[in-house]
Scaffold this active site. Structure first.
Site, PDB file in Angstrom:
ATOM      1  N   THR A 114      19.390 -76.583  41.841  1.00 39.11           N
ATOM      2  CA  THR A 114      20.613 -76.157  41.157  1.00 39.11           C
ATOM      3  C   THR A 114      21.655 -75.838  42.228  1.00 39.11           C
ATOM      4  O   THR A 114      21.296 -75.411  43.324  1.00 39.11           O
ATOM      5  CB  THR A 114      20.270 -74.889  40.344  1.00 39.11           C
ATOM      6  OG1 THR A 114      19.438 -75.291  39.273  1.00 39.11           O
ATOM      7  CG2 THR A 114      21.506 -74.181  39.805  1.00 39.11           C
TER       8      THR A 114
ATOM      9  N   ARG B 138      17.101 -77.375  25.391  1.00 31.87           N
ATOM     10  CA  ARG B 138      16.944 -76.071  26.063  1.00 31.87           C
ATOM     11  C   ARG B 138      18.243 -75.711  26.804  1.00 31.87           C
ATOM     12  O   ARG B 138      18.833 -76.518  27.501  1.00 31.87           O
ATOM     13  CB  ARG B 138      15.791 -76.148  27.053  1.00 31.87           C
ATOM     14  CG  ARG B 138      15.545 -74.874  27.872  1.00 31.87           C
ATOM     15  CD  ARG B 138      16.104 -74.996  29.273  1.00 31.87           C
ATOM     16  NE  ARG B 138      15.672 -73.886  30.137  1.00 31.87           N
ATOM     17  CZ  ARG B 138      16.120 -73.715  31.359  1.00 31.87           C
ATOM     18  NH1 ARG B 138      16.984 -74.552  31.892  1.00 31.87           N
ATOM     19  NH2 ARG B 138      15.709 -72.701  32.076  1.00 31.87           N
TER      20      ARG B 138
ATOM     21  N   THR C  87      20.403 -68.957  40.870  1.00 32.81           N
ATOM     22  CA  THR C  87      19.481 -70.088  40.731  1.00 32.81           C
ATOM     23  C   THR C  87      18.071 -69.534  40.605  1.00 32.81           C
ATOM     24  O   THR C  87      17.798 -68.419  41.061  1.00 32.81           O
ATOM     25  CB  THR C  87      19.589 -71.042  41.931  1.00 32.81           C
ATOM     26  OG1 THR C  87      18.497 -71.981  41.883  1.00 32.81           O
ATOM     27  CG2 THR C  87      19.534 -70.318  43.271  1.00 32.81           C
ATOM     28  N   GLY C  88      17.189 -70.304  40.002  1.00 34.31           N
ATOM     29  CA  GLY C  88      15.807 -69.853  39.860  1.00 34.31           C
ATOM     30  C   GLY C  88      15.328 -70.042  38.438  1.00 34.31           C
ATOM     31  O   GLY C  88      15.912 -70.831  37.677  1.00 34.31           O
ATOM     32  N   HIS C  89      14.284 -69.311  38.086  1.00 35.89           N
ATOM     33  CA  HIS C  89      13.684 -69.492  36.768  1.00 35.89           C
ATOM     34  C   HIS C  89      14.631 -68.964  35.686  1.00 35.89           C
ATOM     35  O   HIS C  89      14.812 -67.755  35.517  1.00 35.89           O
ATOM     36  CB  HIS C  89      12.321 -68.783  36.718  1.00 35.89           C
ATOM     37  CG  HIS C  89      11.579 -69.107  35.490  1.00 35.89           C
ATOM     38  ND1 HIS C  89      11.463 -68.239  34.439  1.00 35.89           N
ATOM     39  CD2 HIS C  89      10.953 -70.247  35.111  1.00 35.89           C
ATOM     40  CE1 HIS C  89      10.776 -68.829  33.463  1.00 35.89           C
ATOM     41  NE2 HIS C  89      10.455 -70.042  33.853  1.00 35.89           N
ATOM     42  N   GLY C  90      15.241 -69.914  34.962  1.00 37.07           N
ATOM     43  CA  GLY C  90      16.346 -69.587  34.066  1.00 37.07           C
ATOM     44  C   GLY C  90      16.024 -68.552  33.010  1.00 37.07           C
ATOM     45  O   GLY C  90      16.827 -67.657  32.732  1.00 37.07           O
TER      46      GLY C  90
HETATM   47  N1  ASP Z   1      18.310 -71.768  36.788  1.00 36.13           N
HETATM   48  C1  ASP Z   1      18.116 -73.160  36.473  1.00 36.13           C
HETATM   49  C2  ASP Z   1      17.643 -73.277  35.049  1.00 36.13           C
HETATM   50  O1  ASP Z   1      16.734 -72.566  34.670  1.00 36.13           O
HETATM   51  C3  ASP Z   1      17.150 -73.861  37.377  1.00 36.13           C
HETATM   52  C4  ASP Z   1      17.340 -73.623  38.854  1.00 36.13           C
HETATM   53  O2  ASP Z   1      18.106 -72.786  39.277  1.00 36.13           O
HETATM   54  O3  ASP Z   1      16.701 -74.331  39.624  1.00 36.13           O
HETATM   55  O4  ASP Z   1      18.132 -74.095  34.325  1.00 36.13           O
END
Ligand code: ASP
Length: 310
Positions: free
Chosen positions: A167, A195, A218-221
């Site tokens: 991301t 989603r 960024t990370g686990h949405g």
């Molecule tokens: N945050 C993003 C999502 O969950 C994914 C990511 O940051 O890699 O869509």
């Protein structure tokens, strides 16, 4: 005020052979964005420029290079926010556009809404004259390979999912002291069709307020949404914490409560900045004055002169 720009190219675990692509991509996009700020451009112009460059770079999970949903298709989320007025625009589950961040900006500038989704976002794009691109043109061989592997493996396996993060996002403070953020993503590998992740949600994937600062996440949405990560960081800054402390505290809450990993870039209204993450890696770069700072692993920070071309 000395402008500052901080950029990330996604939190997660970056495969060794892709580390160079990720780090170079983030650094060159940061240089492009900082040129906008140095030329007197606004924080909003700079963050949209950076994210557009990264969406066009197939090494990242945004625009071309986005991960695929369970059906093997690209659906993207993006947000922008202007800290001067709290204006914001976002798109979710959007298809067939090369630069979702620019569409998010059009939602902010041309509608009275904050977020348009899926088919409605697509129709709005056409009404604004945004060129439609074939879905296939956004799909890379690497994204297809990750999708196939995830079809075989357990799709909820977080470590593997973290392998294809990328991301992109940016925060900036311009010479006038205005703040802005932008974030764009293809989301999580093999997500369900429709989603909507944190990126499109105000206060989760990003937030900007001139009175406090700006954040891009960024990370686990799903975990980011549960703690409203971007706004939580600004709350901690409001309580007197430094940009590093505020970012670390909020990332720690996200790890403790919903058990999610992630990363952030943060600026405060004085132009102090931080790039922090709880994941194994996050590709990041920050430009201020004549110096470009960058790193990939926790505790790592290198510098380059901004006047030297790479
Ligand atoms: N945050 C993003 C999502 O969950 C994914 C990511 O940051 O890699 O869509």
């Amino acid at each position: 005020m000395l402008p500052v720009l901080v950029v990330h190219g996604g939190a997660g675990r970056i495969p060794k052979e892709r580390e160079g692509l990720s780090s170079e991509g983030v650094r060159s996009a940061t240089r492009a964005g900082y040129t906008v700020l140095r030329g007197g451009g606004s924080a909003m112009d700079a963050v949209v420029e950076v994210v557009t460059v990264l969406e066009n770079n197939p090494a990242f999970n945004a625009g071309c290079g986005s991960v695929l949903n369970a059906k093997g298709e690209v659906e993207m989320d993006a947000i922008v926010m202007d800290g001067r007025t709290l204006a914001s625009g976002a798109v979710s589950a959007v298809r067939n556009v090369a630069n979702p961040v620019q569409l998010a900006r059009l939602v902010m500038d041309k509608t009275s809404h904050l977020c348009l989704t899926a088919g409605g976002a697509g129709r709005f794009a056409r009404s604004m004259g945004v060129p439609e691109v074939p879905g296939e043109s956004l799909i890379t061989d690497y994204a297809r390979m990750c999708w196939k592997k995830n079809l075989v493996l357990d799709t909820n396996h977080v470590e593997f999912q973290m392998g294809k993060m990328g991301t992109v996002g940016a925060v900036a403070v311009d010479a006038e002291g205005n703040t802005a953020c932008a974030t764009s993503t293809g989301g999580m590998v093999n997500k369900m069709e429709g989603r909507v992740g944190d990126t499109a949600c105000i206060g989760c994937g990003g937030y900007a307020d001139n009175k406090v600062g700006a954040v891009s996440c960024t990370g686990h949405g799903e975990a980011i949404m549960k703690v409203t990560l971007a706004r939580l960081i600004l709350f901690h800054i409001e309580q007197g914490r430094s940009v590093e402390e505020a970012s670390d505290l909020a990332l720690a809450s996200m790890k403790e409560r919903p058990h999610g990993l992630g990363g952030v870039v943060t600026v405060d209204s004085q132009g102090r900045w931080a790039a922090r993450f709880s994941s194994q890696q996050m590709s990041w770069a920050a430009a201020q004055g004549n110096t470009l700072h960058y790193g990939l692993y926790a505790g790592e920070s290198f510098t380059q002169s901004l006047d030297k071309t790479v």
